[in-house]
Design a protein around this motif. Structure first.
Motif, mmCIF file in Angstrom:
data_model
loop_
_atom_site.group_PDB
_atom_site.id
_atom_site.type_symbol
_atom_site.label_atom_id
_atom_site.label_comp_id
_atom_site.label_asym_id
_atom_site.label_seq_id
_atom_site.Cartn_x
_atom_site.Cartn_y
_atom_site.Cartn_z
ATOM 1 N N ASP A 83 14.685 27.234 73.920
ATOM 2 C CA ASP A 83 15.242 27.088 72.578
ATOM 3 C C ASP A 83 15.389 28.445 71.885
ATOM 4 O O ASP A 83 16.385 28.706 71.226
ATOM 5 C CB ASP A 83 14.385 26.158 71.721
ATOM 6 N N GLU A 84 14.378 29.301 72.031
ATOM 7 C CA GLU A 84 14.447 30.635 71.434
ATOM 8 C C GLU A 84 15.548 31.470 72.095
ATOM 9 O O GLU A 84 16.253 32.228 71.425
ATOM 10 C CB GLU A 84 13.102 31.353 71.547
ATOM 11 N N ALA A 85 15.701 31.317 73.399
ATOM 12 C CA ALA A 85 16.713 32.073 74.142
ATOM 13 C C ALA A 85 18.126 31.626 73.797
ATOM 14 O O ALA A 85 19.075 32.388 74.001
ATOM 15 C CB ALA A 85 16.477 31.931 75.640
ATOM 16 N N ALA A 86 18.278 30.429 73.259
ATOM 17 C CA ALA A 86 19.613 29.913 72.922
ATOM 18 C C ALA A 86 20.340 30.809 71.928
ATOM 19 O O ALA A 86 21.571 30.812 71.869
ATOM 20 C CB ALA A 86 19.498 28.499 72.373
ATOM 21 N N LYS A 87 19.600 31.604 71.167
ATOM 22 C CA LYS A 87 20.206 32.516 70.186
ATOM 23 C C LYS A 87 20.779 33.773 70.847
ATOM 24 O O LYS A 87 21.434 34.571 70.189
ATOM 25 C CB LYS A 87 19.178 32.911 69.134
ATOM 26 N N MET A 88 20.510 33.940 72.133
ATOM 27 C CA MET A 88 20.995 35.104 72.875
ATOM 28 C C MET A 88 21.796 34.608 74.079
ATOM 29 O O MET A 88 21.217 34.321 75.128
ATOM 30 C CB MET A 88 19.821 35.960 73.348
ATOM 31 N N PRO A 89 23.104 34.505 73.953
ATOM 32 C CA PRO A 89 23.926 33.929 75.027
ATOM 33 C C PRO A 89 23.726 34.581 76.388
ATOM 34 O O PRO A 89 23.710 33.882 77.407
ATOM 35 C CB PRO A 89 25.361 34.129 74.528
ATOM 36 N N GLU A 90 23.537 35.913 76.423
ATOM 37 C CA GLU A 90 23.387 36.584 77.718
ATOM 38 C C GLU A 90 22.071 36.211 78.407
ATOM 39 O O GLU A 90 22.002 36.182 79.627
ATOM 40 C CB GLU A 90 23.503 38.113 77.571
ATOM 41 N N ILE A 91 21.061 35.892 77.649
ATOM 42 C CA ILE A 91 19.785 35.447 78.212
ATOM 43 C C ILE A 91 19.846 33.949 78.500
ATOM 44 O O ILE A 91 19.433 33.492 79.566
ATOM 45 C CB ILE A 91 18.613 35.766 77.252
ATOM 46 N N SER A 92 20.374 33.197 77.563
ATOM 47 C CA SER A 92 20.451 31.742 77.707
ATOM 48 C C SER A 92 21.227 31.337 78.955
ATOM 49 O O SER A 92 20.825 30.418 79.674
ATOM 50 C CB SER A 92 21.096 31.137 76.459
ATOM 51 N N ALA A 93 22.324 32.034 79.232
ATOM 52 C CA ALA A 93 23.157 31.701 80.388
ATOM 53 C C ALA A 93 22.424 31.903 81.714
ATOM 54 O O ALA A 93 22.731 31.241 82.703
ATOM 55 C CB ALA A 93 24.431 32.538 80.356
ATOM 56 N N GLN A 94 21.450 32.791 81.726
ATOM 57 C CA GLN A 94 20.711 33.103 82.958
ATOM 58 C C GLN A 94 19.287 32.562 82.945
ATOM 59 O O GLN A 94 18.491 32.898 83.817
ATOM 60 C CB GLN A 94 20.588 34.610 83.139
ATOM 61 N N PHE A 95 18.950 31.776 81.951
ATOM 62 C CA PHE A 95 17.553 31.389 81.721
ATOM 63 C C PHE A 95 16.877 30.855 82.983
ATOM 64 O O PHE A 95 15.789 31.293 83.350
ATOM 65 C CB PHE A 95 17.441 30.367 80.586
ATOM 66 N N ALA A 96 17.497 29.903 83.650
ATOM 67 C CA ALA A 96 16.882 29.287 84.839
ATOM 68 C C ALA A 96 16.622 30.312 85.935
ATOM 69 O O ALA A 96 15.594 30.252 86.615
ATOM 70 C CB ALA A 96 17.763 28.152 85.354
#
Length: 94
Positions: free
Chosen positions: A59-72
Motif C-alpha cells: 500500500d505504501e509503495a503504491a505512491k511510487m509507480p516505479e516501485i509498485s510495478a516491481q513490488f513482487a
C-alpha cells in the motif's frame, strides 16, 4: 513530529543503512551506490515508509509507480514488505 519519534526514525534509518550496506556488499551484481545516491535512496525509503515501521508495504509503495510495478520482484523474501535493501534494488533516482 516529536523528539522521540525523530530519534526512533534516526535510529531505524541508521540500522537500515548498516543492513543495506552489508547486503549490497554481498551482492556482486549490484554496485554499492555512492554516498549521495545512498542518501537519496534512504530519504525516498523514509518518505515511502509512511508508518515508520522500517519497511514499505504494498500500500505504501503504491505512491511510487516505479516501485509498485516491481513490488513482487523486489520483495525477495516474499513477506509482503520491502526492506531498505529490497527498495534500493528497484529505486531509480530521477
Amino acid at each position: 513530529m516529536t523528539l522521540r519519534s525523530s530519534l526512533i526514525r534516526f535510529t531505524l534509518a541508521t540500522a537500515c543503512t548498516g543492513f543495506a550496506a552489508a547486503t549490497l556488499a554481498q551482492t556482486a551484481a549490484a554496485p554499492a551506490p555512492d554516498a549521495k545516491a545512498r542518501m537519496a535512496i534512504e530519504a525516498a525509503f523514509a518518505k515511502a515508509d509512511a508508518n515508520a515501521d522500517g519497511k514499505v508495504s504494498k500500500d505504501e509503495a503504491a505512491k511510487m509507480p516505479e516501485i509498485s510495478a516491481q513490488f513482487a520482484t523486489l520483495d525477495k523474501d516474499k513477506d509482503g514488505a520491502l526492506t531498505l535493501a529490497e527498495f534500493a534494488a528497484g529505486y531509480k533516482m530521477g
